[in-house]
Design a protein around this motif. Structure first.
Motif, PDB file in Angstrom:
ATOM      1  N   LEU A  40       0.854  -1.196   0.000  1.00  0.00           N
ATOM      2  CA  LEU A  40       0.000   0.000   0.000  1.00  0.00           C
ATOM      3  C   LEU A  40       0.887   1.242   0.000  1.00  0.00           C
ATOM      4  N   THR A  41       0.554   2.194  -0.867  1.00  0.00           N
ATOM      5  CA  THR A  41       1.268   3.458  -0.953  1.00  0.00           C
ATOM      6  C   THR A  41       0.281   4.587  -0.715  1.00  0.00           C
ATOM      7  N   ALA A  42       0.685   5.611   0.106  1.00  0.00           N
ATOM      8  CA  ALA A  42      -0.176   6.753   0.411  1.00  0.00           C
ATOM      9  C   ALA A  42       0.417   7.997  -0.210  1.00  0.00           C
ATOM     10  N   ILE A  43      -0.386   8.718  -0.978  1.00  0.00           N
ATOM     11  CA  ILE A  43       0.024   9.994  -1.572  1.00  0.00           C
ATOM     12  C   ILE A  43      -0.436  11.110  -0.638  1.00  0.00           C
ATOM     13  N   GLY A  44       0.473  12.003  -0.282  1.00  0.00           N
ATOM     14  CA  GLY A  44       0.143  13.090   0.637  1.00  0.00           C
ATOM     15  C   GLY A  44       0.575  12.808   2.049  1.00  0.00           C
ATOM     16  N   LEU A  45       1.407  11.764   2.258  1.00  0.00           N
ATOM     17  CA  LEU A  45       1.870  11.400   3.593  1.00  0.00           C
ATOM     18  C   LEU A  45       3.321  11.874   3.743  1.00  0.00           C
ATOM     19  N   PRO A  46       3.541  12.940   4.535  1.00  0.00           N
ATOM     20  CA  PRO A  46       4.923  13.414   4.750  1.00  0.00           C
ATOM     21  C   PRO A  46       5.741  12.344   5.454  1.00  0.00           C
ATOM     22  N   SER A  47       6.980  12.247   5.090  1.00  0.00           N
ATOM     23  CA  SER A  47       7.840  11.228   5.700  1.00  0.00           C
ATOM     24  C   SER A  47       8.130  11.585   7.151  1.00  0.00           C
ATOM     25  N   GLY A  48       8.193  10.569   7.968  1.00  0.00           N
ATOM     26  CA  GLY A  48       8.550  10.754   9.370  1.00  0.00           C
ATOM     27  C   GLY A  48       7.409  11.230  10.249  1.00  0.00           C
ATOM     28  N   ARG A  49       6.218  11.452   9.701  1.00  0.00           N
ATOM     29  CA  ARG A  49       5.109  11.944  10.510  1.00  0.00           C
ATOM     30  C   ARG A  49       4.315  10.774  11.080  1.00  0.00           C
ATOM     31  N   GLU A  50       3.905  10.923  12.349  1.00  0.00           N
ATOM     32  CA  GLU A  50       3.058   9.914  12.990  1.00  0.00           C
ATOM     33  C   GLU A  50       1.618  10.377  13.099  1.00  0.00           C
ATOM     34  N   THR A  51       1.389  11.707  12.977  1.00  0.00           N
ATOM     35  CA  THR A  51       0.030  12.260  13.029  1.00  0.00           C
ATOM     36  C   THR A  51      -0.101  13.319  11.944  1.00  0.00           C
ATOM     37  N   LEU A  52      -1.350  13.605  11.563  1.00  0.00           N
ATOM     38  CA  LEU A  52      -1.647  14.657  10.590  1.00  0.00           C
ATOM     39  C   LEU A  52      -2.796  15.516  11.112  1.00  0.00           C
ATOM     40  N   GLU A  53      -2.850  16.795  10.642  1.00  0.00           N
ATOM     41  CA  GLU A  53      -3.832  17.751  11.146  1.00  0.00           C
ATOM     42  C   GLU A  53      -5.196  17.536  10.489  1.00  0.00           C
ATOM     43  N   VAL A  54      -6.197  18.190  11.101  1.00  0.00           N
ATOM     44  CA  VAL A  54      -7.567  18.142  10.582  1.00  0.00           C
ATOM     45  C   VAL A  54      -7.600  18.708   9.166  1.00  0.00           C
TER      46      VAL A  54
ATOM     47  N   PHE B 150      -4.652   6.527  -1.743  1.00  0.00           N
ATOM     48  CA  PHE B 150      -3.969   5.242  -1.669  1.00  0.00           C
ATOM     49  C   PHE B 150      -4.036   4.507  -3.007  1.00  0.00           C
ATOM     50  N   HIS B 151      -3.019   3.671  -3.227  1.00  0.00           N
ATOM     51  CA  HIS B 151      -3.061   2.712  -4.325  1.00  0.00           C
ATOM     52  C   HIS B 151      -2.144   1.547  -3.964  1.00  0.00           C
ATOM     53  N   CYS B 152      -2.423   0.398  -4.583  1.00  0.00           N
ATOM     54  CA  CYS B 152      -1.654  -0.817  -4.322  1.00  0.00           C
ATOM     55  C   CYS B 152      -0.762  -1.114  -5.525  1.00  0.00           C
ATOM     56  N   SER B 153       0.274  -1.853  -5.269  1.00  0.00           N
ATOM     57  CA  SER B 153       1.159  -2.275  -6.348  1.00  0.00           C
ATOM     58  C   SER B 153       0.419  -3.242  -7.268  1.00  0.00           C
ATOM     59  N   ASN B 154       1.012  -3.566  -8.424  1.00  0.00           N
ATOM     60  CA  ASN B 154       0.308  -4.258  -9.497  1.00  0.00           C
ATOM     61  C   ASN B 154      -0.248  -5.613  -9.076  1.00  0.00           C
ATOM     62  N   GLU B 155       0.454  -6.346  -8.196  1.00  0.00           N
ATOM     63  CA  GLU B 155       0.017  -7.694  -7.832  1.00  0.00           C
ATOM     64  C   GLU B 155      -1.054  -7.684  -6.742  1.00  0.00           C
ATOM     65  N   TYR B 156      -1.483  -6.525  -6.330  1.00  0.00           N
ATOM     66  CA  TYR B 156      -2.474  -6.417  -5.268  1.00  0.00           C
ATOM     67  C   TYR B 156      -3.646  -5.564  -5.751  1.00  0.00           C
ATOM     68  N   GLN B 157      -4.778  -5.703  -5.067  1.00  0.00           N
ATOM     69  CA  GLN B 157      -5.923  -4.837  -5.330  1.00  0.00           C
ATOM     70  C   GLN B 157      -6.319  -4.112  -4.039  1.00  0.00           C
ATOM     71  N   LEU B 158      -6.853  -2.900  -4.191  1.00  0.00           N
ATOM     72  CA  LEU B 158      -7.179  -2.044  -3.051  1.00  0.00           C
ATOM     73  C   LEU B 158      -8.505  -2.467  -2.447  1.00  0.00           C
ATOM     74  N   ASP B 159      -8.517  -2.674  -1.129  1.00  0.00           N
ATOM     75  CA  ASP B 159      -9.732  -2.994  -0.388  1.00  0.00           C
ATOM     76  C   ASP B 159     -10.008  -1.849   0.582  1.00  0.00           C
ATOM     77  N   GLY B 160     -11.036  -1.068   0.302  1.00  0.00           N
ATOM     78  CA  GLY B 160     -11.351   0.067   1.165  1.00  0.00           C
ATOM     79  C   GLY B 160     -11.414   1.362   0.368  1.00  0.00           C
ATOM     80  N   SER B 161     -11.373   2.490   1.083  1.00  0.00           N
ATOM     81  CA  SER B 161     -11.507   3.802   0.455  1.00  0.00           C
ATOM     82  C   SER B 161     -10.218   4.211  -0.239  1.00  0.00           C
ATOM     83  N   LYS B 162     -10.373   4.848  -1.414  1.00  0.00           N
ATOM     84  CA  LYS B 162      -9.221   5.349  -2.137  1.00  0.00           C
ATOM     85  C   LYS B 162      -8.690   6.631  -1.502  1.00  0.00           C
ATOM     86  N   GLU B 163      -9.563   7.378  -0.813  1.00  0.00           N
ATOM     87  CA  GLU B 163      -9.150   8.652  -0.216  1.00  0.00           C
ATOM     88  C   GLU B 163      -9.819   8.804   1.140  1.00  0.00           C
TER      89      GLU B 163
END
Length: 997
Positions: free
Chosen positions: A761-775, A781-794
């Motif tokens: 699983l890869t997240a776009i908009g996730l700063p490196s080293g952060r454990e929390t994000l603001e309101v 999200f997207h998955c690599s080619n051999e996987y499929q995404l289960d859940g919300s894309k955003e």
């Protein structure tokens, strides 16, 4: 010689002058000013234009230095002894002046410190306006401000379209920001469904949804402590809501709740509500009445009190002086908890001739009255005095008859001493006309017949001058022949056999005679009216007969003087409604007039108390003249802010009462008095209230006063954090005598924790080293080619500190295997990886071969197939076909059958086949579903015994299963559940009969 010397001197002089000039020229050259000197001096800055200046200038030279584009100034350099001297001012940016105001907009200086060369102003439209110019800024150039002042136009909302029955108030076509349109229904029989108004917002959009007008309908309301019976969920206009309250509760209003139009909406009026049932006692109790216990005034259903009366009072009846009364479920005492004074009626007994009591005189317990009896009667007391007792006037009776009228005994005839009048002790003999014709004797005793017996059983009824129909069960109906009429008002009558006698069997009398006497308001007519020419009139208590008899004339009763409505007039005049007492109400329902001796009781409004008696009595058209007043009183002196010290042990203070007090916080006048004046306290000194220090501010939050003012004792403040922050600590603080009641809360930023990411699983908009994000932060999200995404894309970080949806996961895709050449699958896969839920269906390429295993497999969430990939094999034959209950094969049974071979089945006589008729040999197994179902017959004897019949005459007696149905009904028309009929199908030989009452 001299001449030679002179020439020599001349030559020397020229040489000297030439030398001196050359020396001077060399000196002057060394005093030049250079451009480099100016560039390195403090006088130079980058705003000067040095293009065109020479590298050096001779002493005494004056040089004017220009300014770069956009700058202005007058600056001059003077070369003195090899050094530059300056004159004038350095170059300054040119001023463009004011950039110009834009209507419906503001501007701010975005670049630069003033309106000078190089500065930039940016314009911003006001709320509700939009920029229509191409640019929203202006720059200060060498020639002045560039461009033009931007233009802002009001945001305009689109046209609102509504149905033809909706009226719009306002302009729905050219509405700008802030404009409001309102709606109402054109017809008064319709109500608005939706918003009653809409306004054009700052984005040019209408806030709200255009309403519609619909028929006036009300939905079932939610009633606290009550409910609406039945399944009806919607009611039409003017429909009455039949709701019920829970036990111990009653409707809050006596008026029925109707579905009506209330303003623009449909609603119930009055609002259906249930309130607790209560019984009340008036304290203190009236004179002659006391309660046990005496400390309460409000009771719940089931509570009881004991009412105790004084020596001259009664309750329930004149003999009862103490009783227990229960608060009933309707809020009414089972026995009215008020004792009545023992008073004897002042109305004269019909047998009394003279009666020593005035019309309005009240006679109480123990009072005595002189009286005499009418002709034919004698006083039962030798001194002719009647005494008022708890049993009324005694002795009883006051007058004793000396004669008896001829008695009328049903179903009996006089067989001895038949005459119209009898003296005391005379006897009359009767014989029953029915049954065993019993004989009995009655005796005249003190004007009353004794020994009367009933002639039981009802004989055959006969109505002289009329005819009878019946009897039907225990009733018969009758009417009169022409020229006769019933003594009652109707033209026919009904009689019922009660104890051997036809009750209600009237006589038919000549039309010229008078029948049953008319209803006399406030009175009645006494006497035997059949064939009588006159009847005595007796009026109710409180009324007096203006005429003492009715006379019969031409078959109708007539008073000899007055009309029937006024024949019984009040003994005393009635009273008009009682006068109004300021700040009070009357504790009975309103009446237009009140009879003499009736009473009304006043009750003061809240914060007022009764002065004097609260009850007045109507006496001969006039209310008692009593000075009833409701005077205001004061509650305890309020000291909510604890600013005073005073002693007060009363809950109520009357006008003029004074309380002394002293202020908690000393002042020049630290003591004062409070006087109760017209229900309010008037204080001589207002005590100061102890203040609290200014509350601390909290970063990223504000506080506001929600109760009180000026941060003094009793003031409460509330802290609120700005968006994206949450409060830590108590949100409200109150100023007490010891200061603020709690510590200042803090506002902490709301953040969402980053979950552990699923492999792949890869997240776009996730700063490196952060454990929390603001309101407000979002992740894609997207998955690599051999996987499929289960859940919300955003997902988004919400103000609750939670993500708008859980972090998705990646599940493995299913790999499509390589298959042998003899098998294929559909649908064809363009990719060798399939998503979960996708299916593959296999078939054999070679004719006659079959799939071994599951023909269809599905990709599971685990990345595995739901079953093994099948293979293709040669088909297998089948043995003997299976047995069919109540049926058989159509052809002779064989023990070997080929793959895909079919066998046909038939059912036994009258049985019906379900499915089939073939079964097929499929790779060694017989496939196909066949059943032989039993038909249904109807037991008509059982139907007759259970009061059931066919609904239709064409119903038959034999029915096929599942297809045929029969419609039953009950002989009396209704089933036990209220329906008229029931349709039942034949199910494998069984038809269920309905149940009738």
């Amino acid at each position: 010689m001299v001449h030679g010397n002179a020439d020599k001197m001349h030559i020397l002089t020229k040489t000297y002058v030439l030398f001196l000039w050359m020396h001077l020229l060399t000196f002057v050259k060394s005093q030049d000013c250079t451009l480099e000197q100016f560039l390195n001096s403090r006088a130079y800055d980058s705003n000067f234009d040095i293009i065109g200046l020479e590298a050096s200038y001779a002493g005494g030279k004056q040089v004017r230095v220009g300014c770069n584009v956009g700058y202005t100034g007058f600056f001059k350099l003077i070369c003195v002894e090899g050094k530059w001297q300056t004159r004038g001012n350095k170059c300054q940016p040119k001023s463009c002046g004011h950039p110009g105001d834009a209507q419906f907009a503001d501007f701010n200086l975005a670049e630069g410190d003033d309106f000078v060369f190089g500065s930039k102003v940016v314009y911003t439209c006001h709320k509700g306006y939009q920029m229509v110019s191409r640019t929203n800024f202006r720059r200060c150039m060498a020639e002045g401000w560039d461009g033009v002042v931007p233009v802002c136009e009001a945001q305009q909302c689109p046209v609102i379209n509504v149905a033809s029955n909706v009226q719009i108030i306002g302009d729905p076509e050219e509405a700008n920001y802030g404009n409001v349109v309102r709606f109402r229904c054109k017809s008064s029989s319709e109500v608005l469904e939706g918003s009653a108004e809409m306004y054009c917002d700052e984005n040019g959009e209408w806030k709200g949804k255009a309403p519609i007008c619909t028929e006036i309908k009300c939905t079932v309301p939610v009633i606290e402590n009550g409910f609406v019976p039945g399944d009806l969920r919607e009611y039409k206009e003017n429909t009455v809501l039949n709701f019920q309250c829970d036990p111990q509760y009653k409707p809050a209003e006596e008026r029925l709740s109707k579905c009506i139009k209330v303003g623009p909406k449909a609603d119930w009026s009055p609002t259906p509500a249930c309130e607790p049932i209560r019984c009340e006692l008036k304290l203190p109790a009236l004179t002659g009445t006391r309660y046990e216990p005496a400390s309460r005034s409000v009771f719940s259903p089931g509570d009881t009190i004991r009412v105790v009366c004084g020596e001259e009072h009664w309750i329930v009846n004149e003999q009862t002086t103490s009783v227990e009364s229960t608060c009933q479920s309707d809020g009414i005492w089972s026995i009215r908890p008020i004792c009545q004074e023992v008073i004897c009626s002042n109305q004269r007994d019909p047998l009394v001739y003279s009666w020593d009591v005035y019309r309005n005189e009240k006679k109480k317990l123990g009072d005595k009255v002189y009286y005499t009896c009418r002709w034919g009667y004698e006083a039962t007391n030798s001194d002719h005095r009647a005494t008022c007792t708890r049993d009324g006037w005694t002795p009883k009776p006051l007058c004793r008859g000396t004669r008896c009228d001829k008695p009328d005994i049903a179903n009996a005839d006089i067989t001895y001493n038949n005459k119209w009048e009898y003296r005391n002790s005379e006897q009359v003999q009767y014989t029953c006309r029915i049954g065993n014709q019993n004989t009995f004797t009655i005796t005249c005793n003190g004007g009353v017949w004794t020994g009367i017996k009933s002639c039981s059983e009802c004989p055959k009824a006969a109505v002289p001058n009329g005819f009878v129909v019946g009897p039907h069960k225990d009733k018969l109906y009758y009417t009169c022949n022409e020229g006769f009429k019933l003594s009652t008002k109707g033209w026919w009558g009904e009689a019922k056999c009660v104890g051997g006698v036809w009750s209600g069997l009237e006589q038919c009398i000549d039309k010229r005679l008078c029948g049953e006497p008319p209803v006399i308001p406030n009175g009645k007519a006494l006497g035997r009216f059949q064939q009588a020419q006159s009847l005595q009139i007796i009026c109710n208590e409180g009324y007096l007969a203006e005429n003492e008899e009715l006379t019969c004339h031409n078959g109708k009763w007539h008073p000899t003087a007055l009309s029937l409505k006024t024949i019984c007039r009040p003994i005393a005049d009635h009273c008009s409604p009682p006068t109004k007492v300021e700040n009070a109400v009357v504790l009975t329902s309103y009446q237009k007039e009140y009879v003499s001796d009736s009473e009304v009781t006043y009750k003061c409004r809240d914060k007022f108390i009764m002065e004097g008696e609260d009850t007045i009595r109507c006496k001969n058209g006039q209310w008692e003249d009593k000075d009833i007043k409701c005077i205001p009183y004061c509650d305890k002196l309020s000291n909510e802010k604890l600013s005073m010290n005073f002693t007060s042990d009363k809950d109520r203070y009357m006008n003029g009462d004074v309380i002394e007090y002293e202020c908690v916080i000393p002042d020049a006048a630290a003591e004062g008095t409070a006087t109760c004046t017209d229900g309010k306290w008037i204080k001589t000194v207002e005590c100061k209230v102890k203040p609290c220090p200014l509350p601390d501010a909290t970063p990223n939050g504000i506080y506001k006063i929600i109760e009180g003012e000026d941060f003094v004792f009793g003031t409460t403040i509330q802290y609120v954090c700005k968006k994206g922050y949450h409060l830590v600590g108590k949100d409200t603080l109150t100023c007490s005598l010891d200061g603020w009641t709690d510590r200042t809360p803090t506002c902490q930023q709301i953040t969402c924790e980053i979950d552990v990411m699923h492999p792949g699983l890869t997240a776009i908009g996730l700063p490196s080293g952060r454990e929390t994000l603001e309101v407000g932060h979002t992740l894609r999200f997207h998955c690599s080619n051999e996987y499929q995404l289960d859940g919300s894309k955003e997902i988004e970080c919400l103000e609750t500190g939670q993500w708008s949806a859980p972090f998705p996961t990646c599940s493995e895709k299913c790999k499509v295997p390589r298959l042998p050449d003899n098998i294929s699958f559909t649908p064809g896969a363009s990719s060798r990886l399939l998503l979960k839920g996708q299916k593959l269906t296999f078939r054999c390429r070679r004719p006659g071969h079959f799939i071994q295993g599951n023909a269809t497999v599905e990709c599971l969430a685990s990345g595995q197939w739901s079953a093994s990939i099948p293979t293709c094999g040669n088909p297998v034959g089948c043995g003997k076909p299976p047995h069919l209950e109540n049926g058989d094969t159509k052809e002779t049974i064989r023990f070997q059958h080929r793959h895909n071979e079919k066998v046909e089945y038939v059912c036994q006589n009258v049985y019906t086949m379900e499915g089939g008729p073939f079964m097929t040999c499929t790779n060694g197994n017989w496939t196909g579903q066949i059943r032989c179902l039993k038909p249904c017959t109807v037991d008509e004897d059982a139907m007759s015994r259970h009061n059931i019949r066919f609904r239709h005459t064409w119903e038959k007696k034999l029915y096929s299963p599942h297809d045929d149905a029969i419609t039953f009904s009950c002989s009396d028309g209704t089933r036990h559940d209220g329906t008229l009929e029931m349709r039942q199908k034949c199910i494998n030989g069984v038809i269920h009969l309905p149940t009738c009452q």
